[in-house]
Structures are given as structure tokens and as C-alpha cells.
Design a protein around this motif. Structure first.
Motif, PDB file in Angstrom:
ATOM      1  N   ALA A 105       0.836  -1.257  -0.045  1.00 12.92           N
ATOM      2  CA  ALA A 105       0.071   0.081  -0.042  1.00 12.92           C
ATOM      3  C   ALA A 105       0.898   1.062   0.100  1.00 12.92           C
ATOM      4  CB  ALA A 105      -1.006  -0.004   1.313  1.00 12.92           C
ATOM      5  N   GLN A 106       2.047   1.241   0.630  1.00 12.70           N
ATOM      6  CA  GLN A 106       2.747   2.410   0.861  1.00 12.70           C
ATOM      7  C   GLN A 106       3.558   2.745  -0.444  1.00 12.70           C
ATOM      8  OE1 GLN A 106       4.699   1.043   4.293  1.00 12.70           O
ATOM      9  NE2 GLN A 106       3.571   2.524   5.685  1.00 12.70           N
ATOM     10  N   ASP A 107       4.109   1.509  -0.981  1.00 12.40           N
ATOM     11  CA  ASP A 107       4.530   1.657  -2.526  1.00 12.40           C
ATOM     12  C   ASP A 107       3.504   2.230  -3.448  1.00 12.40           C
ATOM     13  OD1 ASP A 107       6.586   1.232  -4.222  1.00 12.40           O
ATOM     14  OD2 ASP A 107       5.594  -0.763  -4.974  1.00 12.40           O
ATOM     15  N   PHE A 108       2.368   1.837  -3.405  1.00 13.00           N
ATOM     16  CA  PHE A 108       1.323   2.294  -4.668  1.00 13.00           C
ATOM     17  C   PHE A 108       1.211   3.667  -4.139  1.00 13.00           C
ATOM     18  CE2 PHE A 108       0.036  -2.415  -4.939  1.00 13.00           C
ATOM     19  CZ  PHE A 108       0.674  -2.720  -6.385  1.00 13.00           C
ATOM     20  N   ALA A 109       1.117   3.890  -2.838  1.00 11.23           N
ATOM     21  CA  ALA A 109       0.716   5.414  -2.638  1.00 11.23           C
ATOM     22  C   ALA A 109       1.630   6.390  -3.131  1.00 11.23           C
ATOM     23  CB  ALA A 109       0.461   5.690  -1.154  1.00 11.23           C
ATOM     24  N   LYS A 110       2.880   6.026  -3.622  1.00  8.21           N
ATOM     25  CA  LYS A 110       3.905   6.784  -4.187  1.00  8.21           C
ATOM     26  C   LYS A 110       3.532   7.470  -5.672  1.00  8.21           C
ATOM     27  CE  LYS A 110       7.509   4.853  -1.485  1.00  8.21           C
ATOM     28  NZ  LYS A 110       8.549   3.521  -1.783  1.00  8.21           N
ATOM     29  N   GLU A 111       2.752   6.551  -6.267  1.00 10.98           N
ATOM     30  CA  GLU A 111       2.252   6.944  -7.553  1.00 10.98           C
ATOM     31  C   GLU A 111       1.340   7.983  -7.649  1.00 10.98           C
ATOM     32  OE1 GLU A 111       3.604   5.015 -10.273  1.00 10.98           O
ATOM     33  OE2 GLU A 111       4.784   3.817  -8.654  1.00 10.98           O
TER      34      GLU A 111
END
Ligand code: ADE
Length: 258
Positions: A105-111
Motif C-alpha cells: 500500500a505504501q509503495d502504491f501510494a507513491k504513484e
């Protein structure tokens, strides 16, 4: 953060994401979501079909490649820089994917933009998946009737990590799964309910002691309820050897002492 959801049931997505915290975040312009109906892109003008039988036999129908591919091309045209070489992340929600977790979730939130493909029927023609999908993600080892609910689960988890979406910024860092620990137990008024008292330390006003107690409770709870997470936490936080008491250096020699 802009979510683009390719689905056969856009109303399902729009209705639920427009309520509660995601709805408020959308109204504030912190996130946006557009649910695009894959059926609008079928070449079958007569029946608006988007599925067909599976080559080689087998029960059920498969979603065809063409409507999904054309739908994605339309989504890309709506994304700033979508036609350039930068690869937009396209998440296919499927029980065959990697299991979703807080780190993802944290990784996707950077997009800036995320595209979700929600499957239905018995699945999707493999060729379009090869062509457009960057991430295969599951929400757990069970099978649902379609990808809409898993997509909404992920969108909810990602949205709350977007700055400003949660009213209290702190709550995104102290909650469960942060540092691989579950959240400590919490209490509100009254001080005593059904004979159960709030732990005295929480009423003490000693913030340092409260923090220590909470960390200790988080560790106990994680060990009991999620031993798998506890092992991860332990690997990252190995017990420190007890500090040796330093002996005071004597400034005098034994001769001087005598
Ligand atoms: N589609 C059907 N079941 C699913 C699951 N468990 N996770 C993600 N997508 C799905």
C-alpha cells in the motif's frame, strides 16, 4: 492520487468510494477516482458482449482481450504523460497475485496514477494481461466473484496513506503493521466499565511511561495474535545485550594508594 478502475460494474465502485473518508478526500481534491465501463469499448455493437468461451474447453466464460485493451488506451489518454514512455502501473486484482499488505500500500501510494483491472467470469484472456498489467495482486487466499471488492479494499488502504486524507496525520504511523507490530489496546471513557478498569498507567500523565507500556503491549499482542509478524519484528529489532557497567578508572596507582 488518481485511481482509474476498469470494471463491468462502475456504479459499485463509485457508490462505495464516494462515502466516508474516501468520499471526503475526493471532495477535498486529495484523491480522484474514475470507474470506466469496459463494456463501452466492445466492438460488438449488437450485443455489447465482452466475454466468450475458452479455447480448449472448460466451464465458464472469459473476458476478451479487445474491450479491455481499448478501455486501457482510453484511460491512458486521460492520464497526464500517459502516452509517453513512463509506464503506468496497472494492477490486475486476482487470487493468483502477490498478497496485498501495508508495505505494498505504501509503495502504491507513491504513484500519481494507478489503474485497476477488475476481472469477472472465469478470468481474462492472458494476452491482454501480458500486454498491459504491471502488478498482479490478491487480497487473500480465497476466491471472490469479481475484482471490484478487492480493488476497493486496496484503494481504501492506499488512499488513507495520501497526505491529508486522515485528519490526524499521526494515526497513519502509530497504527497496526507499522514496524511489523500490531497496535496496542486503547481505552476511552468511562474509567471503569462492567467492572473493568482502564490500566492505571494511562491515567498517570507520564507520557514516557505510557509510550513504554504501549510498545510492550504491542509486542505482547503481536506475539500472541500474529507470530509471523512478531518474527519479522524480532529480526529487525534483535534483543540488545545488557549494557556492561563500566568500572571507574582509578587515577591513582596502587603504590600511590598505599
Ligand atoms: N478476484 C477474485 N478473488 C480475488 C482475491 N482473493 N483477490 C483479488 N482479486 C480477486
Amino acid at each position: 492520487m488518481n485511481f482509474h478502475i476498469m470494471t463491468l460494474f462502475p456504479e459499485m465502485i463509485e457508490q462505495s468510494l464516494s462515502t466516508s473518508i474516501t468520499g471526503r478526500a475526493k471532495d477535498k481534491g486529495l484523491i480522484s477516482f474514475s470507474a470506466i465501463n469496459i463494456r463501452d469499448y466492445t466492438n460488438d455493437e449488437k450485443h455489447h458482449k465482452v466475454d466468450d468461451y475458452t479455447y480448449g474447453g472448460g466451464a465458464g466464460m472469459l473476458m476478451q482481450a479487445q474491450p479491455i485493451y481499448d478501455c486501457f488506451q482510453a484511460v491512458k489518454r486521460n492520464i497526464d504523460g500517459g502516452d509517453e514512455n513512463n509506464r503506468i502501473r496497472v494492477i490486475y486484482v486476482t487470487p493468483q497475485g502477490q498478497t496485498f499488505n501495508q508495505a505494498m500500500a505504501q509503495d502504491f501510494a507513491k504513484e500519481k496514477d494507478l489503474v485497476f483491472l477488475c476481472g469477472h467470469y472465469e478470468g481474462v484472456d492472458e494476452r491482454v494481461l501480458e500486454e498491459i498489467v504491471t502488478d498482479y495482486v490478491s487480497i487473500g487466499d480465497y476466491v471472490l466473484t469479481g475484482g471490484e471488492l478487492p480493488a476497493m479494499v486496496m484503494i481504501d488502504a492506499i488512499s488513507r496513506l495520501v497526505p491529508g486524507v486522515l485528519s490526524n496525520d499521526e494515526s497513519a504511523t502509530t497504527e497496526s503493521f507499522h514496524n511489523n507490530l500490531l497496535e496496542y489496546p486503547q481505552y476511552s471513557r468511562p474509567e471503569e466499565w462492567m467492572g473493568k478498569k482502564v490500566p492505571a498507567i494511562l491515567l498517570s500523565g507520564d507520557h514516557k511511561k505510557v509510550d513504554e507500556w504501549r510498545l510492550e503491549q504491542s509486542i505482547i499482542r503481536t506475539k500472541e495474535r500474529r507470530p509471523d509478524l512478531y518474527e519479522k519484528w524480532l529480526a529487525e529489532n534483535p534483543p540488545q545485550p545488557p549494557k556492561k557497567k563500566r568500572r571507574k578508572k582509578s587515577t591513582q596507582t596502587s603504590e600511590e594508594n598505599s
